[in-house]
Design a protein around this motif. Sequence first.
Motif, PDB file in Angstrom:
ATOM      1  N   SER A 204       0.845  -1.195   0.000  1.00 52.26           N
ATOM      2  CA  SER A 204       0.000   0.000   0.000  1.00 52.26           C
ATOM      3  C   SER A 204       0.878   1.241   0.000  1.00 52.26           C
ATOM      4  O   SER A 204       1.887   1.299   0.698  1.00 52.26           O
ATOM      5  N   TYR A 205       0.484   2.248  -0.792  1.00 53.45           N
ATOM      6  CA  TYR A 205       1.188   3.525  -0.800  1.00 53.45           C
ATOM      7  C   TYR A 205       0.619   4.500   0.219  1.00 53.45           C
ATOM      8  O   TYR A 205       1.165   5.575   0.429  1.00 53.45           O
ATOM      9  N   GLU A 206      -0.495   4.110   0.860  1.00 57.04           N
ATOM     10  CA  GLU A 206      -1.161   5.027   1.786  1.00 57.04           C
ATOM     11  C   GLU A 206      -1.117   4.557   3.233  1.00 57.04           C
ATOM     12  O   GLU A 206      -1.619   5.242   4.123  1.00 57.04           O
TER      13      GLU A 206
ATOM     14  N   LEU B 193      -2.373  -0.649  -8.557  1.00 59.07           N
ATOM     15  CA  LEU B 193      -3.788  -0.828  -8.267  1.00 59.07           C
ATOM     16  C   LEU B 193      -4.353   0.511  -7.838  1.00 59.07           C
ATOM     17  O   LEU B 193      -4.033   1.014  -6.755  1.00 59.07           O
ATOM     18  N   CYS B 194      -5.175   1.104  -8.707  1.00 59.37           N
ATOM     19  CA  CYS B 194      -5.760   2.408  -8.412  1.00 59.37           C
ATOM     20  C   CYS B 194      -7.106   2.522  -9.116  1.00 59.37           C
ATOM     21  O   CYS B 194      -7.465   1.672  -9.923  1.00 59.37           O
ATOM     22  N   GLY B 195      -7.850   3.577  -8.795  1.00 58.54           N
ATOM     23  CA  GLY B 195      -9.171   3.765  -9.404  1.00 58.54           C
ATOM     24  C   GLY B 195     -10.087   2.610  -9.047  1.00 58.54           C
ATOM     25  O   GLY B 195     -10.159   2.193  -7.883  1.00 58.54           O
TER      26      GLY B 195
ATOM     27  N   LYS C  97      -7.210  -2.084   7.347  1.00 61.84           N
ATOM     28  CA  LYS C  97      -6.842  -1.190   8.460  1.00 61.84           C
ATOM     29  C   LYS C  97      -7.453   0.205   8.293  1.00 61.84           C
ATOM     30  O   LYS C  97      -7.936   0.802   9.242  1.00 61.84           O
ATOM     31  N   LEU C  98      -7.397   0.723   7.063  1.00 62.49           N
ATOM     32  CA  LEU C  98      -7.912   2.072   6.804  1.00 62.49           C
ATOM     33  C   LEU C  98      -9.404   2.064   6.499  1.00 62.49           C
ATOM     34  O   LEU C  98     -10.052   3.111   6.557  1.00 62.49           O
ATOM     35  N   GLY C  99      -9.936   0.897   6.139  1.00 67.42           N
ATOM     36  CA  GLY C  99     -11.355   0.795   5.820  1.00 67.42           C
ATOM     37  C   GLY C  99     -11.738   1.471   4.518  1.00 67.42           C
ATOM     38  O   GLY C  99     -12.866   1.936   4.356  1.00 67.42           O
TER      39      GLY C  99
ATOM     40  N   LYS D  93     -10.470   1.892  -0.038  1.00 74.02           N
ATOM     41  CA  LYS D  93      -9.601   1.501  -1.150  1.00 74.02           C
ATOM     42  C   LYS D  93      -8.410   2.454  -1.200  1.00 74.02           C
ATOM     43  O   LYS D  93      -8.566   3.659  -1.008  1.00 74.02           O
ATOM     44  N   VAL D  94      -7.232   1.874  -1.462  1.00 75.88           N
ATOM     45  CA  VAL D  94      -6.001   2.670  -1.501  1.00 75.88           C
ATOM     46  C   VAL D  94      -5.199   2.319  -2.751  1.00 75.88           C
ATOM     47  O   VAL D  94      -5.365   1.250  -3.334  1.00 75.88           O
ATOM     48  N   VAL D  95      -4.321   3.213  -3.133  1.00 78.93           N
ATOM     49  CA  VAL D  95      -3.384   2.963  -4.229  1.00 78.93           C
ATOM     50  C   VAL D  95      -2.308   2.013  -3.701  1.00 78.93           C
ATOM     51  O   VAL D  95      -1.771   2.212  -2.608  1.00 78.93           O
ATOM     52  N   ALA D  96      -2.029   0.986  -4.482  1.00 79.87           N
ATOM     53  CA  ALA D  96      -1.044  -0.008  -4.068  1.00 79.87           C
ATOM     54  C   ALA D  96      -0.333  -0.561  -5.298  1.00 79.87           C
ATOM     55  O   ALA D  96      -0.749  -0.311  -6.431  1.00 79.87           O
ATOM     56  N   SER D  97       0.737  -1.304  -5.059  1.00 83.46           N
ATOM     57  CA  SER D  97       1.415  -1.996  -6.156  1.00 83.46           C
ATOM     58  C   SER D  97       1.341  -3.488  -5.902  1.00 83.46           C
ATOM     59  O   SER D  97       1.301  -3.936  -4.749  1.00 83.46           O
TER      60      SER D  97
END
Length: 183
Positions: free
Chosen positions: A9-11, A53-55, A63-65, A67-71
């Motif tokens: 995750s990038y976030e 992985l985005c959009g 954890k954040l509940g 959708k997040v940008v990830a690779s």
Amino acid sequence: GKFTSKIISYESDYTSSIVEDFNCLHLTLPVGDNTLEYTLADAFNDNFRENFLCGDEAYYDVKLGKKVVASQTKQIKDYPEHLTIQLKRFNGLSKNMLSVTIQETLDHSDTLYQLYAIVMHVGNTLMSGHYYAYILNEYNSWYMFNDENVVEMDTSYVLYSASGKINEYEQAYVLLYKKIKIN
């Protein structure tokens, strides 16, 4: 064999690493210009490169509940004795006619494989077609097995035919390689 699938995750500080077994590698082929040179090595590179992985494809971070940008990356961890590769030619009912140059030997991460069989598909849709095979015998002679016909074939013809360059409706669909050495 086994491959590792990793998501970062990038976030947040979330990282996932999963080891998965495989019996067959399913390699997606790009849709596009069939006049371009595309090889089996290109298919490996495309299918094992880092994906973002985005959009709509964003990763759901528990954890954040949200959708997040990830690779996401995949890497082959354990190479099998026999490597089976399916070229994913079908999207819905239509067939991807992309010409793919097939290598007689495949060197991937210091593991060397020898091609010993090719399953060919003839046709232009998922709903119709014909299958036949090229098989290499223990004396390094290729044979075409097409229904009741068995014919010895030249290696260069087999590889050229498998690429789809003789007939765009007739290409390699499944490739079988055996491990011959580890560098």
